[in-house]
Design an enzyme around this catalytic site. Structure first.
Site, PDB file in Angstrom:
ATOM      1  N   SER A  61       0.612  -1.258   0.125  1.00 27.07           N
ATOM      2  CA  SER A  61       0.068   0.071   0.182  1.00 27.07           C
ATOM      3  C   SER A  61       0.922   1.193  -0.168  1.00 27.07           C
ATOM      4  O   SER A  61       0.470   2.302  -0.022  1.00 27.07           O
ATOM      5  CB  SER A  61      -0.949   0.023   1.376  1.00 27.07           C
ATOM      6  OG  SER A  61      -0.200   0.314   2.274  1.00 27.07           O
ATOM      7  N   LYS A  80       1.130   4.659   6.837  1.00 27.24           N
ATOM      8  CA  LYS A  80       0.353   5.431   5.754  1.00 27.24           C
ATOM      9  C   LYS A  80       1.072   6.977   5.834  1.00 27.24           C
ATOM     10  O   LYS A  80       1.613   7.629   6.895  1.00 27.24           O
ATOM     11  CB  LYS A  80      -1.046   5.750   6.200  1.00 27.24           C
ATOM     12  CG  LYS A  80      -2.039   4.541   6.112  1.00 27.24           C
ATOM     13  CD  LYS A  80      -2.043   3.934   4.820  1.00 27.24           C
ATOM     14  CE  LYS A  80      -2.988   2.801   4.750  1.00 27.24           C
ATOM     15  NZ  LYS A  80      -2.025   1.585   4.031  1.00 27.24           N
TER      16      LYS A  80
END
Length: 129
Positions: A49, A86
């Site tokens: 990701s 993230k």
């Protein structure tokens, strides 16, 4: 960390360049990756990701808890007790993936968000043995 030989020249990643055998000094990766040992930990990335910021599955992340997180930093957070890596986002108001296959994660009122540290660097193995 063990010291390794450091060569004072760079290595061309395009066309070859003339090489010299000039050894500059011994080098410890700790000196380059870990500024504050007491507040630094290393964790392994677990999916794809974050590939568009250069973090790939299996990479080692050097995370510093002493850094104040800023919007746009790559961070390790605990969101409602679940760890994730993230980009700390301002405009989208949440946690942003660096791969279009993954939706960003909004932060809702009442959720517990704890920034566990800022990712300072990542280390990738190109040949595992």
């Amino acid at each position: 960390m063990k010291l390794s030989t450091f060569y004072g020249h760079s290595v061309a990643c395009g066309f070859p360049s003339s090489a010299d055998d000039h050894k500059e000094a011994a080098l410890s990766l700790d000196d380059h990756l870990i500024t504050r040992p007491a507040s630094t930990y290393i964790v392994r990335a677990n999916d794809d990701s974050m590939v568009n910021v250069g973090i790939h599955n299996g990479d080692l992340l050097v995370v510093d808890r002493s850094l104040t997180p800023k919007h746009g930093d790559v961070v390790v957070v605990a969101l409602d007790g679940q760890l994730t890596c993230k980009i700390l986002g301002r405009r989208r108001g949440g946690l942003i993936s660096a791969n279009d296959k993954y939706a960003h994660i909004p932060i809702w009122e009442g959720q517990e968000l704890i920034v566990e540290g800022v990712v300072k660097a990542s280390v990738r193995y190109h040949r595992g043995e």
